[in-house]
Enzyme design. Structure first.
Site, PDB file in Angstrom:
ATOM      1  CG  HIS A 247      -8.735   3.918   1.296  1.00  0.00           C
ATOM      2  ND1 HIS A 247      -7.444   3.725   0.413  1.00  0.00           N
ATOM      3  CD2 HIS A 247      -8.286   3.337   2.996  1.00  0.00           C
ATOM      4  CE1 HIS A 247      -7.147   1.994   0.530  1.00  0.00           C
ATOM      5  NE2 HIS A 247      -7.420   1.961   2.735  1.00  0.00           N
TER       6      HIS A 247
ATOM      7  CD  GLU B  44      -8.281  -8.748  -1.254  1.00  0.00           C
ATOM      8  OE1 GLU B  44      -7.003  -7.717  -1.426  1.00  0.00           O
ATOM      9  OE2 GLU B  44      -8.785  -7.504  -0.303  1.00  0.00           O
ATOM     10  CG  ASN B  45      -7.482 -13.774   3.012  1.00  0.00           C
ATOM     11  OD1 ASN B  45      -6.815 -12.759   1.993  1.00  0.00           O
ATOM     12  ND2 ASN B  45      -7.275 -13.777   4.302  1.00  0.00           N
TER      13      ASN B  45
ATOM     14  CE  LYS C 208     -10.803  -5.004  -1.522  1.00  0.00           C
ATOM     15  NZ  LYS C 208     -10.114  -5.419   0.157  1.00  0.00           N
TER      16      LYS C 208
ATOM     17  CD  GLU D 212     -13.777  -2.930  -0.195  1.00  0.00           C
ATOM     18  OE1 GLU D 212     -13.459  -4.299   0.476  1.00  0.00           O
ATOM     19  OE2 GLU D 212     -15.023  -2.307   0.048  1.00  0.00           O
TER      20      GLU D 212
ATOM     21  CG  ASP E  29      -1.484  -1.411   1.104  1.00  0.00           C
ATOM     22  OD1 ASP E  29      -2.749  -0.960   0.551  1.00  0.00           O
ATOM     23  OD2 ASP E  29      -2.305  -1.411   2.123  1.00  0.00           O
TER      24      ASP E  29
END
Length: 656
Positions: free
Chosen positions: A301, A588-589, A502, A394, A261
């Site tokens: 974010h 993605e989990n 995402k 997202e 990130d």
């Protein structure tokens, strides 16, 4: 001879609403006043009204129960039986698919017949007469297949129940019961006290097929996400030794790459257009030593403003200073409360950020990263860039903010009350010719409401009125316009680099008609709309890879599922919609932990073995809240999981 009087036909007894109207008319005297003293309603009439209301509520609950079971059955048949069922399938579609699988011919008008005996490997599917209200895929019937297959092949008489509506989920093909069905009764999941879950049904069907052997399946790369905290708020590498240890552990697991990130709130923290990348440069050099690929996330974010978070990364300080003078740069709920999770996309084209618009701020940040790490792009070390388009990275509105008191499974609140989005809404309403529609709904509840508690999201609520459809379409269109604007500039900044977006998995209240949680998040996806196809059309325009969350086996039984959640049904809709448009999909989990069956379900979702088109995830992202070296992992056997994703020759089971 005297004529005999002709018998008068008996009048039909009124039913349903006619019976209710007749009872009401009978309780009114000829003078127009209700029967009883002084024209007041009697106690019996009031009690009868209450009973009717209670019966209506019970009917609604039974209907929701039935739909929940139907949804699980459809999800299992699509994923494991390779049945080409449409997105809005009813039971007619299910029974027709099962009949065709068993060798029967089903005409469009429902006429069903057989020309020849079914193939040997399918005879057990055609040996069962199906009764109204019963499912052909019960655990009892499946376990008794071998017994029933030895019976004679007498054809049951098939008829259509004309009293049922073709468009209703209750529309089913009814077969006459014969002596075989009396000898071998089956247990219906609809009528049984304890309903079988979809995963239990599938386990019965595929008990011999699923041997945990993924040899020969497609290779799915696995990336591991670095835990937040290795880069501090001054953009310095906080723990170099810990980073080396973490990367060494990842390398021993044969992971394909690392997710990093890149926080806007750290890199451009103090002054506009003053970017500090030093900590990330040092981190990337360490990753280069281990020869692993890097996927970077443009994280615009806020992170960690929850009770459980030990790291806080806010938006840049100079943005927060502007927000003190102009709070409308942030998303706002109906009560005027602001959330600083993400900038409102109402300012995407408003020059309120020291002379720059929202999209210009995002573009300058992406361009700075591309220029700073041009050498890593040239080497191919950075393989993809994920663009954060909303809270948690997202593409959605911040409608589920825990800072505002939201808790699962609340429906959330619409986030469109800052002055800039309100101006957009006013222009849209005026263009539509209904200026009085320039407002948000006033009966949509609060963050933790349930759909049936609101006038907007309840059954036949205002969400499906003319105003409701206008508002929800505008709300969703604003989300898609935001994605379109930012991705257009992202493609300019990262030419010839894979772009990832995402998509959130808002699966609670999916089994209700309004899909309230999805509506507040910006996805206009009630039962009579497809809210994801328009979004994916926008993403297709930019040739992005769609990343979606996999939820393993986290499906509650009906008795415990107060949120009417359906993660499998949502996943089926999203994944098929993406694949139908030729887009690539990644998985993605979640941060919650999984059991053995949950791990296998994720692998099966990533590369379904019975898909004739051999569709599969382009990669999978494993994430967890703490570093791998601390020993606390979300998957019971991460090494086995990675080998299965890589399609190695694996034997044995996951550790329990």
């Amino acid at each position: 001879m005297e004529s005999q009087p002709q018998p008068q036909p008996q009048p039909r007894r009124p039913r349903g609403f006619a019976a209710t109207a007749a009872a009401a008319a009978a309780s009114v005297s000829p003078t127009g006043t209700p029967s009883g003293s002084a024209g007041a309603p009697t106690a019996s009439s009031g009690k009868g009204k209450r009973e009717r209301e209670k019966e209506k509520e019970r009917t609604k609950l039974r209907e929701r129960h039935r739909r929940a079971i139907t949804s699980r059955m459809l999800a299992g048949l699509r994923q494991y039986g390779n049945f080409p069922l449409p997105a809005r399938a009813d039971m007619n579609d299910v029974l027709a698919a099962l009949a065709r699988e068993a060798g029967w011919t089903v005409e469009p008008d429902g006429t069903t017949y057989r020309h020849s005996p079914p193939p040997k490997h399918q005879q057990h599917l055609g040996a069962f007469p199906v009764r109204s209200g019963e499912s052909p895929l019960t655990a009892t019937s499946l376990k008794n297949c071998s017994v029933k297959a030895t019976l004679d092949c007498q054809q049951p008489v098939v008829r259509i129940d004309d009293s049922l509506s073709p468009a209703s989920l209750d529309s089913v093909v009814i077969a006459e019961r014969d002596t075989r069905s009396e000898k071998y009764p089956s247990t219906s999941p609809i009528n049984s006290v304890e309903c079988l879950e979809a995963d239990q049904l599938i386990q019965d069907v595929h008990s011999t097929e699923h041997d945990n052997d993924f040899t020969g399946t497609q290779y799915v790369p696995v990336y591991v996400k670095l835990s937040t905290g290795f880069i501090n708020n001054f953009c310095q590498l906080a723990d170099p030794d810990g980073v080396r240890q973490e990367l060494s552990h990842m390398n021993s697991l044969n992971v394909d790459g690392v997710i990093v990130d890149c926080w806007w709130g750290i890199v451009e923290c103090w002054n506009p257009q003053k970017y500090v990348w030093s900590g990330y440069r040092e981190l990337f050099n360490y990753i280069r030593e281990f020869k692993m690929k890097i996927q970077v996330v443009m994280a615009f974010h806020e992170y960690g403003r929850t009770d459980s978070a030990d790291v806080l990364i806010s938006l840049p300080n100079w943005i927060l200073e502007i927000g003190k003078e102009n709070q409308d740069i942030f998303f706002t709920d109906r009560e005027g409360r602001r959330t600083t999770e993400f900038l409102s996309w109402g300012i995407n084209k408003e020059r309120v950020l020291n002379g720059r618009t929202g999209v210009e701020v995002y573009f300058d940040f992406m361009r700075s990263f591309r220029t700073e790490f041009d050498d890593l792009f040239a080497e191919g070390l950075i393989s993809a860039v994920e663009i954060g388009l909303g809270p948690s990275g997202e593409l959605r509105y911040p409608s589920f903010s825990e800072r505002m008191g939201w808790r699962y499974p609340g429906i959330g609140e619409f986030q469109c009350y800052d002055k800039y989005l309100q101006q957009h809404l006013q222009r849209a309403a005026k263009l539509r010719g209904h200026s009085f529609w320039a407002r948000g709904p006033d009966n949509a509840g609060h963050y933790n409401s349930r759909p049936h508690e609101t006038g907007f999201f309840c059954e036949r609520g205002d969400y499906d009125s003319y105003y409701g459809r206008f508002f929800l379409h505008w709300y969703a269109q604003a989300l898609m316009d935001h994605a379109d604007n930012v991705l257009s500039l992202a493609n300019l900044a990262f030419e010839e680099t894979k772009i990832i977006v995402k998509i959130p998995a808002v699966y609670w209240w999916y089994k209700t008609s309004s899909h309230a949680a999805e509506l507040t998040a910006g996805y206009y996806n009630p039962t009579n709309q497809d809210g994801y196809s328009p979004v994916f059309e926008v993403l297709k325009k930019h040739s992005v890879t769609v990343k979606f969350v996999c939820y393993g086996l986290q499906i509650c039984s009906y008795e415990n599922d107060e949120a009417f959640a359906d993660p499998e049904g949502l996943s089926w809709q999203v994944l098929n919609s993406v694949w139908d448009r030729g887009l690539k999909v990644a998985g993605e989990n979640t941060l919650s932990c999984y059991d053995k069956e949950g791990c296998l379900r994720i692998i099966e979702t990533a590369k379904p073995r019975n898909d004739p088109d051999r569709r599969h995830f382009s990669f999978f992202v494993y994430q967890q809240p703490s570093p791998l070296v601390q020993g606390v992992i979300c998957l019971p056997d991460l090494d086995y999981f990675i080998k299965c994703m890589h399609a190695g020759d694996i034997t044995g089971d996951l550790v329990p």
